[in-house]
Design a protein around this motif. Structure first.
Motif, PDB file in Angstrom:
ATOM      1  N   LEU A  47      -8.909   2.621  -3.699  1.00 36.71           N
ATOM      2  CA  LEU A  47     -10.292   3.630  -5.272  1.00 36.71           C
ATOM      3  C   LEU A  47      -9.109   4.342  -5.906  1.00 36.71           C
ATOM      4  N   LEU A  48      -7.186   3.461  -5.809  1.00 34.83           N
ATOM      5  CA  LEU A  48      -6.700   3.470  -6.937  1.00 34.83           C
ATOM      6  C   LEU A  48      -6.963   3.355  -7.741  1.00 34.83           C
ATOM      7  N   ILE A  49      -7.703   1.711  -7.634  1.00 33.91           N
ATOM      8  CA  ILE A  49      -7.673   1.048  -8.942  1.00 33.91           C
ATOM      9  C   ILE A  49      -8.812   1.603  -9.665  1.00 33.91           C
ATOM     10  N   LYS A  50      -9.865   2.492  -9.086  1.00 28.16           N
ATOM     11  CA  LYS A  50     -10.736   3.199  -9.309  1.00 28.16           C
ATOM     12  C   LYS A  50     -10.504   4.614 -10.167  1.00 28.16           C
ATOM     13  N   TYR A  51      -9.631   4.943  -9.448  1.00 28.83           N
ATOM     14  CA  TYR A  51      -9.224   6.859  -9.846  1.00 28.83           C
ATOM     15  C   TYR A  51      -8.093   6.452 -11.208  1.00 28.83           C
ATOM     16  N   ALA A  52      -7.417   5.366 -11.317  1.00 27.31           N
ATOM     17  CA  ALA A  52      -6.388   4.817 -12.141  1.00 27.31           C
ATOM     18  C   ALA A  52      -6.798   4.274 -13.064  1.00 27.31           C
ATOM     19  N   GLN A  53      -7.912   4.014 -13.489  1.00 29.02           N
ATOM     20  CA  GLN A  53      -9.379   3.424 -13.868  1.00 29.02           C
ATOM     21  C   GLN A  53      -8.275   2.284 -14.915  1.00 29.02           C
ATOM     22  N   ILE A  54      -8.138   0.755 -13.999  1.00 30.65           N
ATOM     23  CA  ILE A  54      -7.099   0.287 -14.177  1.00 30.65           C
ATOM     24  C   ILE A  54      -8.512  -1.477 -14.377  1.00 30.65           C
ATOM     25  N   LYS A  55      -8.429  -1.544 -15.076  1.00 34.75           N
ATOM     26  CA  LYS A  55      -9.240  -3.283 -15.990  1.00 34.75           C
ATOM     27  C   LYS A  55      -8.546  -4.164 -15.495  1.00 34.75           C
ATOM     28  N   GLU A  56      -7.788  -4.533 -14.581  1.00 31.85           N
ATOM     29  CA  GLU A  56      -7.606  -5.701 -14.251  1.00 31.85           C
ATOM     30  C   GLU A  56      -6.847  -5.744 -12.688  1.00 31.85           C
ATOM     31  N   TRP A  57      -6.555  -5.909 -11.921  1.00 29.07           N
ATOM     32  CA  TRP A  57      -6.171  -5.834 -10.712  1.00 29.07           C
ATOM     33  C   TRP A  57      -6.176  -7.632  -9.861  1.00 29.07           C
ATOM     34  N   ILE A  58      -4.634  -7.737  -9.821  1.00 27.26           N
ATOM     35  CA  ILE A  58      -4.177  -8.967  -9.348  1.00 27.26           C
ATOM     36  C   ILE A  58      -3.351  -8.551  -8.080  1.00 27.26           C
ATOM     37  N   VAL A  59      -3.782  -9.330  -7.271  1.00 32.73           N
ATOM     38  CA  VAL A  59      -3.365  -8.650  -5.487  1.00 32.73           C
ATOM     39  C   VAL A  59      -2.982  -9.496  -5.253  1.00 32.73           C
ATOM     40  N   THR A  60      -1.664  -9.144  -5.075  1.00 34.21           N
ATOM     41  CA  THR A  60      -0.463 -10.161  -4.638  1.00 34.21           C
ATOM     42  C   THR A  60       0.148  -9.653  -3.135  1.00 34.21           C
ATOM     43  N   HIS A  61       1.191 -10.283  -2.234  1.00 38.62           N
ATOM     44  CA  HIS A  61       1.579  -9.756  -1.273  1.00 38.62           C
ATOM     45  C   HIS A  61       0.037  -9.818   0.402  1.00 38.62           C
ATOM     46  N   HIS A  62       0.522 -11.674   0.101  1.00 37.25           N
ATOM     47  CA  HIS A  62      -0.792 -11.930   0.994  1.00 37.25           C
ATOM     48  C   HIS A  62       0.003 -11.992   2.428  1.00 37.25           C
ATOM     49  N   ASP A  63      -1.651 -11.751   3.052  1.00 34.43           N
ATOM     50  CA  ASP A  63      -0.714 -11.730   4.406  1.00 34.43           C
ATOM     51  C   ASP A  63      -1.040 -12.934   4.807  1.00 34.43           C
ATOM     52  N   PRO A  64       0.495 -12.943   6.007  1.00 25.66           N
ATOM     53  CA  PRO A  64       0.569 -14.260   6.670  1.00 25.66           C
ATOM     54  C   PRO A  64      -0.249 -15.070   7.312  1.00 25.66           C
ATOM     55  N   GLN A  65      -0.985 -13.876   7.655  1.00 23.39           N
ATOM     56  CA  GLN A  65      -2.428 -14.564   8.882  1.00 23.39           C
ATOM     57  C   GLN A  65      -3.531 -15.203   7.935  1.00 23.39           C
ATOM     58  N   HIS A  66      -3.741 -14.837   7.068  1.00 24.77           N
ATOM     59  CA  HIS A  66      -4.380 -14.870   5.624  1.00 24.77           C
ATOM     60  C   HIS A  66      -4.103 -16.809   5.210  1.00 24.77           C
ATOM     61  N   THR A  67      -5.038 -17.073   5.423  1.00 25.23           N
ATOM     62  CA  THR A  67      -4.997 -18.933   4.817  1.00 25.23           C
ATOM     63  C   THR A  67      -5.896 -19.069   3.581  1.00 25.23           C
ATOM     64  N   ASP A  68      -5.874 -20.682   2.892  1.00 31.14           N
ATOM     65  CA  ASP A  68      -5.923 -19.981   1.832  1.00 31.14           C
ATOM     66  C   ASP A  68      -8.318 -19.779   1.980  1.00 31.14           C
ATOM     67  N   GLU A  69      -8.405 -20.977   2.951  1.00 28.23           N
ATOM     68  CA  GLU A  69      -9.858 -20.031   2.743  1.00 28.23           C
ATOM     69  C   GLU A  69     -10.591 -19.002   2.677  1.00 28.23           C
ATOM     70  N   ASP A  70      -9.372 -18.689   3.914  1.00 32.13           N
ATOM     71  CA  ASP A  70      -9.667 -16.819   4.309  1.00 32.13           C
ATOM     72  C   ASP A  70      -9.371 -15.954   2.794  1.00 32.13           C
ATOM     73  N   LEU A  71      -8.575 -16.048   2.726  1.00 26.53           N
ATOM     74  CA  LEU A  71      -8.042 -15.771   1.135  1.00 26.53           C
ATOM     75  C   LEU A  71      -9.551 -15.861  -0.135  1.00 26.53           C
ATOM     76  N   LEU A  72      -9.459 -16.979  -0.494  1.00 26.77           N
ATOM     77  CA  LEU A  72     -11.284 -17.028  -0.863  1.00 26.77           C
ATOM     78  C   LEU A  72     -12.222 -16.247   0.048  1.00 26.77           C
ATOM     79  N   LYS A  73     -12.361 -15.999   1.299  1.00 26.89           N
ATOM     80  CA  LYS A  73     -13.442 -15.294   1.072  1.00 26.89           C
ATOM     81  C   LYS A  73     -12.744 -13.611   1.061  1.00 26.89           C
ATOM     82  N   LYS A  74     -11.906 -12.810   1.172  1.00 30.49           N
ATOM     83  CA  LYS A  74     -11.436 -11.523   1.231  1.00 30.49           C
ATOM     84  C   LYS A  74     -11.103 -11.569  -0.500  1.00 30.49           C
ATOM     85  N   LEU A  75     -11.120 -12.434  -1.386  1.00 28.54           N
ATOM     86  CA  LEU A  75     -12.060 -12.127  -3.013  1.00 28.54           C
ATOM     87  C   LEU A  75     -13.314 -11.716  -2.988  1.00 28.54           C
TER      88      LEU A  75
END
Ligand SMILES: [Zn+2]
Ligand SMILES: [Zn+2]
Length: 436
Positions: free
Chosen positions: A381-409
């Motif tokens: 919703l922040l992305i939507k209302y700030a009208q952002i065209k490119e979002w880079i997600v950082t600060h990944h949860d330590p419980q999320h493995t590579d496989e989890d993050l690819l699913k999360k994407l």
């Protein structure tokens, strides 16, 4: 056709040669557009010479060559192989299989007619292989602005992780290098800062190190940042004004003998502390930074970085819409729930890119609401209302493995679609360089 004319069968998918070659007093031309037709015509018209394309549809030119040379009654048929790919492997395969000539395309029709004449005089021999010529001025563009970039030295939130399941995105906690040619600003000293300190021989004499806040994951590796052991350097530590302890007291405690063998006061570099206030704009050469409160326990700031005509938001720890667990598509821009967040939406509006956390999936967030981090849906919703065209997600949860993050994407993309937001979304990874 008169029987005393030499019959030449041309097999190629295009009809280029067909348009150029006409029967003469001595030659009669036949044509085939694929391998199957070529074999049929060999049976029916008994050519004296075959001129075939290497990549003949349906049956490869080399296969036809091998077939002919295997059949004793057809061994006398001459074969010229045409090819647009001057590869040494093609050349030697054709020559070893007794092709009379390997003809590189494109060629002039009179040259082909000369080859045909030589063949019938018994003079045609394969020319030696001609390697690809190196042009005098090959196309070799260079990217501009290689010296202006952001580099993610740590993209993991909360605590560092390691292991084979984290190799793709990495396990270092936050540290961002901002470079505009000779100008440098560093945000946070998570474990990523250790490798940053090792990466360069030359750091500017004065190093500005900004902190979003002083939680462990953002200060952890300050004692391992190499330039602090060089008396030539001055390190300016900028922190949000803390309401519990002053930054200097926090660093003094962290660098006491109980935790580390070198005390703050014994560090060779000159270390000084400055307050980082909300709403403040700071300029460091060609890099400009503006701050805004983040929604996170304690005193935490997020940033807007202006560099080379681009504006990039950076928020590693920001719980947008604290406690909201509803469908983001049901919350319109005027909703009163967004009231407290309008200033932050306004702050990020106009950014070309927003680097922003979304540490939790909506399911994770059911148990972690109020922990200081956003769910994907609320961050969307922040992305939507700030009208952002490119979002880079950082600060990944330590419980999320590579496989989890690819699913999360995939989940990010699904939620963006559900909210009718047309924004590209990627996941940051350790040592990623984002050129401006
Ligand atoms: Zn953090
Ligand atoms: Zn934090």
């Amino acid at each position: 056709m008169s029987t005393d004319k030499k019959c030449i069968l041309i097999a190629e998918s295009s009809s280029e040669l067909q348009k150029k070659l006409r029967d003469t007093a001595i030659y009669h031309f036949e044509f085939a557009s694929d391998g199957k037709t070529c074999l049929e015509k060999i049976q029916n018209v008994h050519p004296d010479l075959l001129i075939i394309d290497l990549l003949l549809p349906k049956i490869h030119g080399i296969e036809i060559l091998k077939n002919l040379k295997k059949a004793p009654h057809r061994q006398k048929i001459g074969i010229i192989i045409m090819t647009g790919q001057p590869l040494i492997q093609n050349y030697y395969t054709a020559v070893d299989d007794q092709a009379d000539y390997v003809l590189e395309k494109p060629f002039q029709t009179p040259f082909l007619l000369t080859l045909i004449e030589q063949f019938f005089l018994g003079l045609l021999k394969p020319a030696s292989f001609k390697p690809i010529e190196k042009p005098a001025h090959p196309y070799n563009p260079q990217p501009e602005n290689l010296n202006t970039y952001l580099k993610f030295w740590g993209t993991r939130g909360s605590n560092p992780v390691s292991g084979h399941e984290y190799v793709r995105f990495g396990g270092n906690t936050p540290c961002l290098e901002i470079r505009a040619e000779e100008d440098l600003v560093i945000i946070d000293a998570g474990t990523g800062i250790r490798a940053l300190g090792e990466a360069y021989q030359d750091f500017p004499q004065t190093i500005n190190l900004l902190f979003s806040h002083t939680h462990w994951d953002h200060i952890l590796a300050f004692p391992f940042f190499k330039p602090i052991y060089n008396s030539h350097h001055e390190i300016i530590i900028w922190t949000p004004v803390n309401f519990e302890k002053k930054a200097e007291a926090i660093f003094n405690e962290m660098l006491s003998y109980a935790y580390f063998p070198v005390r703050l006061k014994d560090i060779p570099a000159k270390v000084s502390f400055k307050d980082l206030n909300e709403g403040e704009t700071l300029s460091f050469g060609k890099i400009k930074l503006t701050t805004h409160y983040a929604y996170h326990p304690g005193s935490t700031l997020c940033f807007k970085i202006s560099i080379a005509n681009k504006t990039i938001g950076y928020a590693t720890d920001n719980e947008f819409l604290i406690g909201y667990q509803g469908d983001p598509a049901h919350l319109n821009e005027q909703d009163s729930l967004l009231e407290d967040y309008r200033s932050q939406i306004h702050f990020f509006k106009g950014c070309d890119t927003l680097i922003h956390e979304a540490q939790y999936t909506p399911l994770d967030y059911q148990n972690k609401s109020g922990w200081g981090h956003s769910s994907i849906s609320n961050a969307t919703l922040l992305i939507k209302y700030a009208q952002i065209k490119e979002w880079i997600v950082t600060h990944h949860d330590p419980q999320h493995t590579d496989e989890d993050l690819l699913k999360k994407l995939l989940l990010h993309q699904q939620i963006l679609k559900d909210c009718q937001v047309n924004t590209t979304c990627t996941l940051a990874f350790d040592k990623q360089v984002y050129y401006i």
